[in-house]
Design an enzyme around this catalytic site. Structure first.
Site, PDB file in Angstrom:
ATOM      1  N   GLU A   1     -54.778  39.575  27.417  1.00  0.00           N
ATOM      2  CA  GLU A   1     -54.775  38.110  27.315  1.00  0.00           C
ATOM      3  C   GLU A   1     -56.029  37.563  27.995  1.00  0.00           C
ATOM      4  O   GLU A   1     -56.052  37.396  29.223  1.00  0.00           O
ATOM      5  CB  GLU A   1     -53.544  37.533  28.022  1.00  0.00           C
TER       6      GLU A   1
ATOM      7  N   ASN B   1     -43.098  34.055  25.546  1.00  0.00           N
ATOM      8  CA  ASN B   1     -43.152  33.763  26.970  1.00  0.00           C
ATOM      9  C   ASN B   1     -42.926  32.256  27.145  1.00  0.00           C
ATOM     10  O   ASN B   1     -43.834  31.464  26.944  1.00  0.00           O
ATOM     11  CB  ASN B   1     -44.520  34.182  27.529  1.00  0.00           C
TER      12      ASN B   1
ATOM     13  N   GLY C   1     -47.155  32.192  24.021  1.00  0.00           N
ATOM     14  CA  GLY C   1     -46.685  31.192  24.978  1.00  0.00           C
ATOM     15  C   GLY C   1     -46.256  29.923  24.270  1.00  0.00           C
ATOM     16  O   GLY C   1     -45.158  29.837  23.708  1.00  0.00           O
TER      17      GLY C   1
ATOM     18  N   HIS D   1     -48.966  38.529  34.748  1.00  0.00           N
ATOM     19  CA  HIS D   1     -49.487  37.460  33.896  1.00  0.00           C
ATOM     20  C   HIS D   1     -50.555  36.698  34.695  1.00  0.00           C
ATOM     21  O   HIS D   1     -50.429  36.524  35.912  1.00  0.00           O
ATOM     22  CB  HIS D   1     -48.345  36.529  33.484  1.00  0.00           C
TER      23      HIS D   1
ATOM     24  N   SER E   1     -53.264  31.724  22.806  1.00  0.00           N
ATOM     25  CA  SER E   1     -53.364  30.779  21.678  1.00  0.00           C
ATOM     26  C   SER E   1     -52.995  31.403  20.330  1.00  0.00           C
ATOM     27  O   SER E   1     -53.604  31.086  19.303  1.00  0.00           O
ATOM     28  CB  SER E   1     -54.758  30.143  21.623  1.00  0.00           C
TER      29      SER E   1
ATOM     30  N   LYS F   1     -42.373  30.671  29.828  1.00  0.00           N
ATOM     31  CA  LYS F   1     -42.871  30.156  31.115  1.00  0.00           C
ATOM     32  C   LYS F   1     -41.786  29.269  31.763  1.00  0.00           C
ATOM     33  O   LYS F   1     -40.601  29.583  31.620  1.00  0.00           O
ATOM     34  CB  LYS F   1     -44.199  29.425  30.921  1.00  0.00           C
TER      35      LYS F   1
ATOM     36  N   GLY G   1     -53.414  29.017  26.325  1.00  0.00           N
ATOM     37  CA  GLY G   1     -53.093  27.586  26.298  1.00  0.00           C
ATOM     38  C   GLY G   1     -54.260  26.671  25.959  1.00  0.00           C
ATOM     39  O   GLY G   1     -54.171  25.467  26.135  1.00  0.00           O
TER      40      GLY G   1
ATOM     41  N   GLU H   1     -51.153  33.692  35.095  1.00  0.00           N
ATOM     42  CA  GLU H   1     -50.660  32.554  35.884  1.00  0.00           C
ATOM     43  C   GLU H   1     -50.051  33.042  37.196  1.00  0.00           C
ATOM     44  O   GLU H   1     -50.131  32.373  38.227  1.00  0.00           O
ATOM     45  CB  GLU H   1     -49.644  31.738  35.053  1.00  0.00           C
TER      46      GLU H   1
HETATM   47  P1  PGA Z   1     -50.377  30.676  24.911  1.00  0.00           P
HETATM   48  O1  PGA Z   1     -49.914  31.534  26.182  1.00  0.00           O
HETATM   49  O2  PGA Z   1     -49.837  31.360  23.682  1.00  0.00           O
HETATM   50  O3  PGA Z   1     -49.780  29.324  25.136  1.00  0.00           O
HETATM   51  O4  PGA Z   1     -51.870  30.662  24.921  1.00  0.00           O
HETATM   52  C1  PGA Z   1     -49.895  32.926  26.131  1.00  0.00           C
HETATM   53  C2  PGA Z   1     -49.388  33.467  27.436  1.00  0.00           C
HETATM   54  O5  PGA Z   1     -49.594  32.824  28.480  1.00  0.00           O
HETATM   55  O6  PGA Z   1     -48.763  34.532  27.478  1.00  0.00           O
END
Ligand code: PGA
Length: 239
Positions: free
Chosen positions: A164, A14, A225, A94, A204, A16, A170, A96
């Site tokens: 998630e 992903n 991500g 997601h 993460s 983003k 993140g 976000e």
């Molecule tokens: P991350 O994000 O691996 O940076 O924690 C995962 C995601 O948002 O799908």
């Protein structure tokens, strides 16, 4: 629709709101995959057609889709438009998008339905906040998200679920391996129709933890991500 049963694990990058043409050129010069695993790259939509698909296990995914099929909805992209461009997967709900763009279970369900009807596999994202975890509400939150956002026509062939935990996205924090496996097991047992669903873990994921996470009995792959933006790291995660 892609046959998910052909793959032992599924890894979804992903990106983003990151990437550009030079980044993509460099990335695809170095990206290497084996045929065992399904690898999906979700770039910003405008770059999806620039992603090279030169092996049987590599696919392109969108990060979002409109709830609408067509009409006067400026700025939107429909499931049919994604299908027209041979996009096989799409992230939906997601955290976000839920946090910054008012996505809710109802819109997630509608979007997922539109995708399934156009032969695109929705990757429905669910997960609890830190506060919900600390107040022991994780299971309750997941039941509500699953029941309200997974369409009735969803099955293990046309839909993927991604767990998630929001506090892990993140942040460098992850649940323990035992907790991840337990929550995935719980998700698959919320209703017997979910028993055979592919459930991915996200939050993460990096080289140092991915193989332990993917080895868990109830984990069918990862949604990645930050680490997916570094092609060497992504290569080592998917290998
Ligand atoms: P991350 O994000 O691996 O940076 O924690 C995962 C995601 O948002 O799908």
């Amino acid at each position: 629709m892609i046959n998910l049963a052909n793959f032992s694990s599924i890894f979804i990058a992903n990106w983003k709101l990151n990437g550009n043409i030079d980044f993509i050129k460099h990335y695809y010069q170095k990206l290497t995959t084996n045929n065992k695993n399904c690898v999906v790259v979700c770039s910003p939509s405008i770059y999806l057609n620039a992603l090279k698909i030169d092996s049987k296990n590599m696919f392109r995914g969108a990060q979002d889709v409109s709830v609408y099929r067509e009409g006067a909805y400026t700025g939107e992209l429909s499931a049919e438009m994604l299908e027209d461009n041979n996009i096989n997967f799409c992230l939906v709900g997601h955290s976000e998008r839920r946090q910054y763009f008012s996505e809710n279970n109802e819109t997630v369900k509608l979007k997922s339905l539109n995708l399934i009807e156009t032969n695109i596999i929705p990757v429905i994202c669910i997960g609890e906040t830190l506060k919900e975890k600390e107040t022991n509400q994780t299971k309750e939150v997941l039941i509500k998200q699953i029941n309200e956002s997974v369409p009735n026509i969803s099955n293990s062939k046309n839909t993927i679920i991604a767990y998630e935990p929001i506090w892990a996205i993140g942040t460098g924090l992850t649940p323990t391996l035992e907790d991840i496996d337990e929550v995935h097991d719980f998700i698959k047992r919320i209703d017997k129709r979910f028993n055979t669903f592919k459930v991915l873990y996200g939050g993460s994921v990096k080289t140092s933890n991915s193989s332990d996470i993917v080895a868990l009995k109830n984990v069918d792959g990862c949604l990645i991500g930050g680490a997916s933006l570094k092609v060497d790291e992504f290569n080592s995660i998917i290998s």
